[in-house]
Scaffold this motif. Structure first.
Motif, mmCIF file in Angstrom:
data_model
loop_
_atom_site.group_PDB
_atom_site.id
_atom_site.type_symbol
_atom_site.label_atom_id
_atom_site.label_comp_id
_atom_site.label_asym_id
_atom_site.label_seq_id
_atom_site.Cartn_x
_atom_site.Cartn_y
_atom_site.Cartn_z
ATOM 1 N N ASP A 136 -37.107 71.084 12.977
ATOM 2 C CA ASP A 136 -36.988 70.586 14.345
ATOM 3 C C ASP A 136 -37.870 69.345 14.469
ATOM 4 O O ASP A 136 -39.073 69.464 14.669
ATOM 5 C CB ASP A 136 -37.423 71.689 15.320
ATOM 6 C CG ASP A 136 -37.001 71.369 16.739
ATOM 7 O OD1 ASP A 136 -36.488 70.243 16.952
ATOM 8 O OD2 ASP A 136 -37.195 72.218 17.623
ATOM 9 N N CYS A 137 -37.257 68.167 14.339
ATOM 10 C CA CYS A 137 -38.031 66.920 14.441
ATOM 11 C C CYS A 137 -38.240 66.601 15.917
ATOM 12 O O CYS A 137 -37.297 66.675 16.699
ATOM 13 C CB CYS A 137 -37.285 65.776 13.749
ATOM 14 S SG CYS A 137 -38.035 64.165 14.021
ATOM 15 N N PRO A 138 -39.483 66.273 16.318
ATOM 16 C CA PRO A 138 -39.714 65.962 17.743
ATOM 17 C C PRO A 138 -38.866 64.781 18.229
ATOM 18 O O PRO A 138 -38.526 64.710 19.403
ATOM 19 C CB PRO A 138 -41.205 65.630 17.805
ATOM 20 C CG PRO A 138 -41.669 65.457 16.395
ATOM 21 C CD PRO A 138 -40.710 66.192 15.517
ATOM 22 N N ASP A 139 -38.518 63.868 17.347
ATOM 23 C CA ASP A 139 -37.722 62.701 17.768
ATOM 24 C C ASP A 139 -36.230 62.915 17.600
ATOM 25 O O ASP A 139 -35.433 62.397 18.367
ATOM 26 C CB ASP A 139 -38.115 61.460 16.948
ATOM 27 C CG ASP A 139 -39.526 61.014 17.263
ATOM 28 O OD1 ASP A 139 -39.980 61.289 18.397
ATOM 29 O OD2 ASP A 139 -40.180 60.431 16.373
ATOM 30 N N HIS A 140 -35.839 63.629 16.538
ATOM 31 C CA HIS A 140 -34.417 63.664 16.193
ATOM 32 C C HIS A 140 -33.758 65.027 16.390
ATOM 33 O O HIS A 140 -32.570 65.181 16.137
ATOM 34 C CB HIS A 140 -34.216 63.182 14.754
ATOM 35 C CG HIS A 140 -34.706 61.779 14.531
ATOM 36 N ND1 HIS A 140 -35.862 61.488 13.853
ATOM 37 C CD2 HIS A 140 -34.202 60.594 14.957
ATOM 38 C CE1 HIS A 140 -36.049 60.165 13.851
ATOM 39 N NE2 HIS A 140 -35.062 59.615 14.505
ATOM 40 N N GLY A 141 -34.530 66.028 16.793
ATOM 41 C CA GLY A 141 -33.957 67.347 17.036
ATOM 42 C C GLY A 141 -33.806 68.151 15.752
ATOM 43 O O GLY A 141 -34.406 67.830 14.722
ATOM 44 N N GLY B 153 -36.855 56.077 8.065
ATOM 45 C CA GLY B 153 -38.000 55.517 8.775
ATOM 46 C C GLY B 153 -38.732 56.518 9.648
ATOM 47 O O GLY B 153 -39.700 56.170 10.316
ATOM 48 N N CYS B 154 -38.295 57.774 9.668
ATOM 49 C CA CYS B 154 -38.940 58.745 10.557
ATOM 50 C C CYS B 154 -40.245 59.248 9.947
ATOM 51 O O CYS B 154 -41.304 59.113 10.536
ATOM 52 C CB CYS B 154 -38.001 59.916 10.845
ATOM 53 S SG CYS B 154 -38.776 61.217 11.831
ATOM 54 N N GLY B 155 -40.178 59.791 8.765
ATOM 55 C CA GLY B 155 -41.395 60.203 8.086
ATOM 56 C C GLY B 155 -41.988 61.520 8.581
ATOM 57 O O GLY B 155 -43.017 61.978 8.082
ATOM 58 N N TYR B 156 -41.356 62.178 9.566
ATOM 59 C CA TYR B 156 -41.896 63.442 10.065
ATOM 60 C C TYR B 156 -41.689 64.548 9.039
ATOM 61 O O TYR B 156 -40.620 64.666 8.444
ATOM 62 C CB TYR B 156 -41.198 63.805 11.372
ATOM 63 C CG TYR B 156 -41.572 65.174 11.903
ATOM 64 C CD1 TYR B 156 -42.801 65.385 12.521
ATOM 65 C CD2 TYR B 156 -40.700 66.248 11.772
ATOM 66 C CE1 TYR B 156 -43.150 66.643 13.004
ATOM 67 C CE2 TYR B 156 -41.036 67.506 12.254
ATOM 68 C CZ TYR B 156 -42.267 67.695 12.865
ATOM 69 O OH TYR B 156 -42.598 68.936 13.323
ATOM 70 N N SER B 157 -42.735 65.324 8.802
ATOM 71 C CA SER B 157 -42.561 66.472 7.921
ATOM 72 C C SER B 157 -43.308 67.667 8.501
ATOM 73 O O SER B 157 -44.259 67.502 9.272
ATOM 74 C CB SER B 157 -43.052 66.157 6.507
ATOM 75 O OG SER B 157 -44.463 66.118 6.492
HETATM 76 ZN ZN LIG Z 1 -37.187 62.489 12.642
#
Ligand SMILES: [Zn+2]
Length: 428
Positions: A95-100, A57-61
């Motif tokens: 390095d995901c801004p939400d998950h590190g 559900g994060c979707g960050y790329s």
């Molecule tokens: Zn993430």
């Protein structure tokens, strides 16, 4: 002047392309292959430039990589012939801004899982069709691992919309392991599907179902059929749950209580025989258990004989047997509701006069739950399908005995009886 490719190089290129097609792993290219006696190791490289966060559900790329993992990651894929296939890849970290800082997601496997999706789908399909020994031997994995895989595949396959449009539901407790481990199972009466499973058999267990259902959908429930425990009605009656719904007591359970009461009388009689030192009579009677508890139309010849002997000797056991059979006939499903009402009242009268304490008690319980039992008959929430489904669920939970967690057992029930369509790798 460039050198023409050597024939050997040609074959190598063609082989990796063929392997690419054969493995059918999305988003990667095969870069190396090595054959060993037990396994084939296939090295792959992610094709895409952007790194994806693996958290669901994060979707960050991002195109920016934090670093590359110092070691290869590996996954078990579908077997090739008799050999296991291990896919390896050198993955990058982002390095995901939400998950590190995390290792990038791969499209062919779930996060933190050592199996490809195809392999997991195959395991789940097998677990829903066949027994423990066959699954473990065919796929060469341990049974608790199967449990974990079933949990993941079920979680992915479940759609929240399955809880839309529920009108009549049934709630049941099922034991999934020895020593009082239970699951709560919620069934949609319209489709016969299991729509929810959870750990435990208390009020809190059903509260969790209502929390997922939400007050809007819960307000549309018209009837909830239950067995006669005290925990579930408390949850149904809570504000925001379904206080408006008609509570129905499942006639299937009423019939089961009749059988249980008969068994109490039978055991009492057997103990008397044993104490009376008439060992041969006690031994003969011990074999009568199934003759008494099975439906008379399903008896073997020997069981029919032992039932006839009990009839001839009469007494408490025969009276209890007649009581149990009468109760079963009332709920056989072929009587109009008005007739069921009359017969049930007469049965309760008989029970009270039966001089069998356990039947006196059962008569009282039935009288207390009379309205709910008759509501179930009136609304037709007591069909043979429910009975058949209960038997199926019991079979499945027996298979789940070796799982380590209730969540895995619950997931296996959902997988087999829920609205999940399992597709094998070649069916996608
Ligand atoms: Zn993430």
């Amino acid at each position: 002047m460039s050198k023409p490719p050597s024939p050997k190089g040609h074959i190598a290129v063609r082989a990796t392309t063929a392997l690419n097609n054969l493995l059918d792993l999305p988003g990667v290219t095969v870069s190396s292959v090595s054959f060993e006696s037990e396994q084939v190791t296939v090295g792959v490289r992610p094709r895409r430039r952007r790194l994806q966060c693996p958290e669901s559900g994060c979707g960050y790329s991002t195109r920016w990589r934090a670093d590359t993992r110092p070691a290869d990651s590996w996954w078990r894929s579908l077997d090739m012939g008799a050999r296991k296939v291990i896919v390896t890849a050198r993955l990058r970290r982002l390095d995901c801004p939400d998950h590190g800082v995390l290792v990038e997601a791969v499209p062919f496997a779930r996060h933190r899982v050592r199996f490809t999706r195809d392999f997991e789908d195959l395991v789940a399909w097998c677990a829903s069709k066949t027994d423990k020994t066959a699954v473990c031997r065919l796929l060469r994995i341990a049974w608790p691992t199967v449990g974990a895989i079933v949990e993941r595949v079920t979680a992915d396959g479940l759609d929240d919309s399955r809880l839309d449009g529920l009108v009549d539901i049934g709630v049941d407790e099922i034991s999934w392991k020895k020593h009082h481990h239970y699951l709560t199972v919620v069934v949609d009466h319209a489709s016969g599907d299991v729509v929810w499973t959870g750990q435990g058999k208390d009020t809190a267990a059903l509260d969790r179902f209502f929390a997922e259902l939400g007050p809007t959908r819960a307000a549309r429930l018209q009837a909830v059929s239950l067995d006669m425990g005290k925990a579930y009605p408390k949850s149904v009656a809570k504000n925001g749950h379904a206080p408006q719904a008609q509570i129905c007591w499942d006639p299937f359970h009423v019939v089961a209580m009749g059988a249980k009461a008969l068994d109490v009388v039978r055991r009492g009689h057997w103990n008397q025989l044993r104490c009376a030192a008439d060992r041969s009579a006690a031994h003969r009677f011990k074999g009568a258990r199934w003759a008494l508890l099975r439906n008379p139309e399903d008896l073997t010849d020997r069981q029919a004989d032992s039932l006839a002997a009990i009839r001839r000797s009469g007494g408490a056991v025969w009276r209890a047997y007649k009581g149990k059979e009468a109760l079963r006939a009332i709920f056989a499903g072929d009587l109009p509701p008005a007739e069921v009402t009359g017969l049930l009242d007469r049965w309760c009268g008989w029970a009270q006069r039966s001089r069998l304490p356990v039947f006196v008690k059962l008569g009282r319980t039935i009288r207390e739950h009379r309205d709910g039992i008759l509501a179930a008959i009136r609304l037709g929430l007591s069909n043979g399908r429910v009975e058949g489904r209960n038997a199926t669920i019991r079979l499945i939970t027996r298979r789940a005995f070796g799982f380590h967690t209730a969540k895995a057992a619950a997931a296996l029930v959902m997988l087999c009886c829920g609205p999940i369509t399992l597709r094998l790798p070649h069916e996608k």
